[in-house]
Design a protein around this motif. Structure first.
Motif, PDB file in Angstrom:
ATOM      1  N   HIS A  52       0.735  -1.107  -0.056  1.00 33.42           N
ATOM      2  CA  HIS A  52       0.037   0.097  -0.072  1.00 33.42           C
ATOM      3  C   HIS A  52       0.949   1.345  -0.071  1.00 33.42           C
ATOM      4  N   ASP A  70       1.269   3.989   1.664  1.00 33.28           N
ATOM      5  CA  ASP A  70       1.848   4.487   2.921  1.00 33.28           C
ATOM      6  C   ASP A  70       2.985   3.719   3.470  1.00 33.28           C
ATOM      7  N   HIS A  71       3.252   2.507   2.687  1.00 30.98           N
ATOM      8  CA  HIS A  71       4.410   1.597   3.058  1.00 30.98           C
ATOM      9  C   HIS A  71       5.391   1.406   2.011  1.00 30.98           C
ATOM     10  N   HIS A  90      -5.226  -8.507   3.760  1.00 31.84           N
ATOM     11  CA  HIS A  90      -5.291  -7.100   3.797  1.00 31.84           C
ATOM     12  C   HIS A  90      -4.481  -6.587   2.565  1.00 31.84           C
TER      13      HIS A  90
HETATM   14 ZN    ZN Z   1      -2.613  -1.062   4.336  1.00 27.42          ZN
END
Ligand code: ZN
Length: 299
Positions: A108, A110-111, A184
């Motif tokens: 994702h 944000d990582h 996820h």
């Molecule tokens: Zn995530």
């Protein structure tokens, strides 16, 4: 009256110009990506245990694992995080250019959005779990849920090694094990490594993410048919992992701020938290089961 009509006309022209400007500018400006102020808030870097250091922001975790043969970085975070990560590494007395291997918690933005830039700056090898590898290579466009969300796309990056569940990443005597803890994302990864400090060995666990995001379809998901089975397997895996040092992709998973506050009050090793780990996983599993029951009940 005359004056006022002229003013009125001028105002009308202004409004029209503004509307025209909006029409011209809007298509070029994508909606801003979801954000949280704690994702970009700088956080003083710190030593966790052995050769593991925290180099992330207040809530977006990034870990530097140092070895005599170069370093491993877990998570590149946002594109804007790269200078922050570099600064944190330097504040600890290390160098970003020593990063030889880049890993992520999951694909994702944000990582993983900073990965392309970090690979360019370091020449590191990028190792990503099967299922997430294609997502980082398409800059998020092949994500099963967010693929169509332009605001969550990020610069694509080439993967040098595709990992599978249980694979080891070795560098300078450190061994990190990649556990596929999917759901996820299809290749969400929990990293583990044993660390010895002052004669004691600690099992370190960096949780990839056990979270069911808002809008995730757990039942009859054509884009990810085995999503529910993957979450089930993830919780079995996470519950079985030996864990003394509890870490994760976000500081909020493991109560980082409170633990740093305890350390500041003199507690020697607040990150040793096997009970906190088990209760976090149990709570997240219950949240998954509640959501699954809700979605099954709707059919
Ligand atoms: Zn995530």
């Amino acid at each position: 009256m005359e004056t006022s009509r002229r003013e009125c006309n001028a105002l009308f022209m202004l409004v029209r110009l503004f509307a025209l400007a909006l029409v011209l500018v809007l298509p070029a400006v994508a909606a801003p990506a979801p954000s949280n102020p704690d994702w970009t808030l700088p956080y003083p870097p710190f030593h966790i245990v052995g050769n593991i250091y925290y180099v992330g922001s207040k809530d977006l975790a990034a870990y530097l694992i140092t070895t005599p043969q170069g370093d491993v970085l877990i998570n590149s975070n946002l594109e804007s995080s790269v200078p922050q990560i570099r600064k944190s590494i330097e504040q600890l007395g290390f160098r970003l250019s020593d990063v030889k291997i880049l890993l992520i918690s999951h694909a994702h933005f944000d990582h993983a959005a900073g990965s392309a830039q970090i690979l360019k700056l370091t020449g590191a090898r990028y190792m990503v779990m099967d299922g997430d590898a294609s997502v980082v290579q398409t800059g998020g466009r092949s994500d099963f849920h967010y693929g169509g969300r332009e605001d969550m796309h990020f610069p694509p990056a080439k993967v040098d090694r595709v990992l599978h569940d249980g694979d080891e990443v070795r560098l300078g005597g450190t061994v990190l094990v990649a556990h596929r803890t999917a759901g996820h994302t299809k290749g969400c990864t929990t990293w583990t490594t044993p660390v010895t400090e002052k004669g004691k060995t600690y099992h370190v666990v960096i949780v990839g993410s056990p979270n069911v995001n808002p809008g995730y379809q757990l039942v009859k998901n054509a884009a990810y048919p085995q999503i529910s089975a993957d979450y089930e397997a993830t919780f079995r895996t996470l519950k079985a992992l030996p864990c003394e040092i509890f870490l994760g992709a976000h500081g909020s998973y493991f109560g980082m701020n409170d633990k740093i506050a305890s350390r500041n009050r003199g507690e020697a090793q607040p990150f040793v938290d096997p009970a906190g780990y088990q209760s976090y996983i149990a709570e997240r599993e219950q949240a998954f089961r509640d959501e699954l029951a809700k979605q099954q009940g709707g059919h």
